[in-house]
Write an enzyme that holds these catalytic residues in place. Structure first.
Site: not given
Length: 435
Positions: A244-246, A310
Site C-alpha cells: 500500500a502507500n500512505r 493513489a
C-alpha cells in the site's frame, strides 16, 4: 439549510416514482420533515408503506378520508408546509395545476396552497414535447411555479430517449434548497429551464413574459454526474500483509464532498481509509486496484472523473492463501506484476469517456516536469500535481500545495487547506463543463 424545513412531497404516477423514495431519504438526511401525498397512479408503482417508513410520517392518499379531513384537511396539509414538491410531476398533474383542475387530494393541495411549488417533470419525451404540455409548462412558469428538469436520457420504454427523465434526487434537493433561499426584495423573476423570466404582472394575459437573462445557479454542477476515486489500494501479499502507500484519502473525499455541494450526483470509489463517507455522495468501498477499476467502469458514464486515488502500481502475482512463515533466514521471493492503469484506461476510452478527465500526480522531485509527462502519457485532460516529500507533510496532512497542469499551461496555487483545494478544483470543473 433544510433543518426544520417542512416539505410536502406529492408523488405522481410513473416509473420515476421510485426516485421519490430516495428523495425522501435525502431530505431527511438534511434535517427536513417530509409529508407525502400519493396519487392513485403513484400507488401502482410504490407503496404508501414505503414512503411512510422513510418519511416517518403518515402518507395521505384519499381526498374524502373522514379522519384526515377532520384532523388535517387538504388545505391545512398544503399550508403547513414551507414548500410543495411534485416528483414525479406527470403530464396529468401539470395539466391539472395549469388549468385549475382539482379532482383528487394532490391537485386539491396544489390549488389550495399559498406556498411555493417546485415540480420535477417526468414523462415520455413525446408527451413532454407535445404543444399542450409545453403550454402548460409555460403557464405554470408564468404563475411562479419552479421547475427542475426534465433531464435528457433513456426512458423506461424500450428504444425511447430524449427529454423527459425526472431529475435525480440530489438535483431536486439542490433545487429545493435554492427555492427556500430568502427572497430578494423587489425581485419579481422566476427561473424556468435555466432562463430567468420576468414574472407576468397580475391581470396580464397568460404567457412567459420577457426573458431577462440566464440563471447562474449557486450549485453549478446540478444535473452533472461526477466520479471521484480516493485513498490507497491494498494489494494482498497473504491474508495479513499487503502492499500500500500512505494516502489518507482526505483530498479525494474533500473533492467528492465539494462536487456534491455544487449539486452534482457524485460516485466516490474509495480505497481503505479512515475518512467518513461524505454526505450526499454514493460511496463504493474497494480494496485492490482491480476492484477499483471494476467499480469505476460500473460508475460510468460521467461528465467528469477525478482520479485522486493513489493506486498501487504493482501487486503480488500470486498472493498466498495462508500467512507466509519465516523459512530460516531467507526472505520470501515476491513476484510482482503491474496493476491496471485506471487513469490511462478511462482517458483512452473510445466510448463513454467522461468529458473531463482529471488525474493526480504525487511526486517527490521535478514535480511539474513529471506532471507534464504524465499528462501526455496518460491522455487525460488535466493533472493536479503536488509535492509529497516527507518534509511537506501533505500525505495525511490538512493542507496541500498543488499545480494544475493542462495542455495550455500550469496554474500554481498557493498552500491551501484540502477543503479549499477541493472547492477551487470543483469550480474549475464546473466552468469547463459549462456549455
Amino acid at each position: 439549510m433544510l433543518v426544520g424545513r417542512r416539505i410536502l412531497l406529492i408523488i405522481g404516477g410513473g416509473i420515476a416514482a421510485y426516485k421519490a423514495l430516495d428523495l425522501i431519504r435525502r431530505l431527511k438526511e438534511r434535517g427536513a420533515s417530509v409529508r407525502c401525498v400519493m396519487t392513485a397512479a403513484a400507488q401502482e408503482f410504490v407503496t404508501p408503506l414505503s414512503a411512510a417508513s422513510l418519511s416517518q410520517e403518515k402518507v395521505f392518499t384519499d381526498l374524502f378520508s373522514l379522519t384526515d379531513e377532520a384532523d388535517i384537511g387538504h388545505i391545512a396539509l398544503s399550508r403547513q408546509a414551507d414548500l410543495l414538491v411534485v416528483a414525479p410531476a406527470t403530464a396529468d398533474l401539470l395539466a391539472k395545476l395549469a388549468n385549475g383542475v382539482a379532482n383528487d387530494l394532490a391537485s386539491n393541495a396544489l390549488l389550495a396552497t399559498d406556498k411555493p411549488v417546485l415540480v420535477a417533470p417526468a414523462m415520455n419525451p413525446r408527451m413532454w414535447q407535445h404543444p399542450a404540455t409545453q403550454r402548460n409548462a409555460e403557464r405554470l412558469a408564468a404563475d411562479g411555479v419552479l421547475f427542475v428538469g426534465p433531464n435528457v436520457g433513456s426512458m423506461a420504454e424500450r428504444g425511447e430517449s430524449g427529454a423527459g427523465r425526472m431529475a435525480e434526487p440530489l438535483e431536486i434537493v439542490a433545487a429545493i434548497e435554492a427555492a427556500l433561499l430568502p427572497e430578494t426584495p423587489g425581485v419579481s423573476q422566476v427561473p424556468y429551464h435555466n432562463v430567468i423570466y420576468q414574472r407576468a404582472p397580475t391581470g396580464a394575459a397568460p404567457g412567459m413574459g420577457e426573458a431577462v437573462g440566464r440563471l447562474e445557479p449557486a450549485r453549478p454542477l446540478v444535473g452533472r454526474r461526477v466520479l471521484v476515486t480516493s485513498g490507497p489500494t491494498h494489494e494482498p501479499i497473504d491474508p495479513v500483509r499487503y502492499i500500500a502507500n500512505r494516502s489518507s484519502g482526505r483530498q479525494g473525499h474533500a473533492i467528492a464532498r465539494a462536487a456534491a455541494e455544487a449539486g452534482a450526483y457524485v460516485t466516490l470509489v474509495s480505497g481503505p481509509v479512515a475518512q467518513p463517507d461524505p454526505p450526499g455522495v454514493h460511496v463504493v468501498h474497494v480494496e485492490s486496484a482491480r476492484e477499483m477499476l471494476e467499480a469505476v467502469e460500473v460508475a460510468l458514464p460521467a461528465d467528469a472523473a477525478v482520479f485522486t486515488a493513489a493506486v498501487a502500481d504493482w501487486r503480488v502475482a500470486d498472493a498466498a492463501e495462508e500467512k507466509i512463515k519465516k523459512q530460516g533466514t531467507a526472505a520470501p521471493t515476491l513476484t510482482l506484476v503491474e496493476n491496471p492503469d485506471i487513469l490511462a484506461h478511462v482517458s483512452r476510452m473510445t466510448k463513454g469517456r467522461p468529458g473531463l478527465v482529471v488525474g493526480f500526480a504525487a511526486e517527490t522531485e521535478h514535480v511539474i516536469e513529471h506532471a507534464k509527462a504524465k499528462l501526455a502519457r496518460k491522455g487525460c485532460d488535466w493533472i493536479v500535481a503536488n509535492d509529497v516529500s516527507p518534509e511537506t507533510g501533505i500525505m495525511g496532512g490538512l493542507s496541500n500545495t498543488v499545480h494544475l497542469v493542462t495542455a495550455t499551461g500550469v496554474d500554481d496555487w498557493p498552500t491551501l487547506d484540502k477543503d479549499e483545494v477541493a472547492r477551487r478544483l470543483v469550480a474549475r470543473i464546473a466552468t469547463a463543463l459549462r456549455p
